[in-house]
Design a protein around this motif. Structure first.
Motif: not given
Length: 237
Positions: A153-156, A161-162, A167-168, A199-200
């Protein structure tokens, strides 16, 4: 729900456990799964289901089709002292006969594809297969990231999203070449579907299930060989 359960059939009858002993020193026995008829023929009580969580037995047919509330359909029967008597009374009762008849008739209609809402069932089947394929892709992406020791995962947590993480980003990449993933994402973004399962929480649940499966596999190997696999040996840091 009834049709799904009837199609699957009764749960596998529990055999290979030490059944809990009650205050009277009695417990359930797998021998109750069958009955010896007066002519010596052995009759299988396919409808009899033992619940390990309740330590009680239920009637599969009555749970699904009984129109009256009984222990066999709601609370279960755990009177082990009188279970033999109760089983004989239940399987000749009119309520059990009616429930079993409904069960057998629905099972026959499902197998012959002649249920009243067969078209609806076909649509459910198509939808089920669609979600199975989506989950296969999600699991494959998680397996890839795990095998490469990459962050998930990232921050979003929003698609496209950037900084939404590996994963996304991989799901977005997959959507460029895989029609099923593309349709799935587009349906969510256009609000035709309320769920995307990216989702996480879903990620963590799937990772936990995969970890449990891997652990069980390793434990099985160790038990089988009585040796520790080479890839489990600890390397010095």
């Amino acid at each position: 729900m009834r049709q799904v359960l009837v199609k699957r059939g009764p749960p596998t009858q529990v055999l290979d456990i030490n059944f809990p002993i009650d205050d009277n020193g009695r417990h359930f026995s797998a021998s109750y799964y069958s009955r010896i008829l007066p002519n010596g023929e052995k009759y299988s009580r396919r409808w009899l289901v033992y619940s390990t969580s309740k330590d009680a037995v239920f009637c599969f047919a009555c749970i699904l089709f009984s129109k009256t509330t009984t222990n066999w359909s709601v609370c279960g029967n755990s009177d082990w002292i009188h279970l033999s008597r109760d089983l004989k009374r239940h399987e000749v009762s009119s309520n059990h006969f009616k429930s079993t008849k409904c069960w057998m008739e629905l099972d026959l209609r499902i197998k012959s594809a002649t249920t009243i809402d067969n078209v609806h069932q076909n649509l459910i089947g198509i939808e089920t297969r669609k979600w199975q394929e989506i989950l296969k892709r999600i699991i494959s992406v998680l397996q890839f990231l795990g095998s490469q020791n990459l962050a998930i995962r990232g921050s979003s947590e929003n698609l496209y999203d950037r900084n939404n993480g590996n994963f996304l980003k991989l799901m977005e990449l997959l959507a460029k070449f895989d029609k099923g993933t593309e349709v799935h994402i587009n349906n969510f973004r256009s609000k035709q579907s309320s769920f995307h399962y990216f989702s996480h929480g879903i990620q963590n649940e799937l990772i936990s299930l995969m970890a449990k499966n891997i652990k069980n596999h390793i434990v099985g190997l160790v038990k089988k060989t009585n040796t520790i696999p080479l890839y489990l040996t600890v390397r010095p840091i």
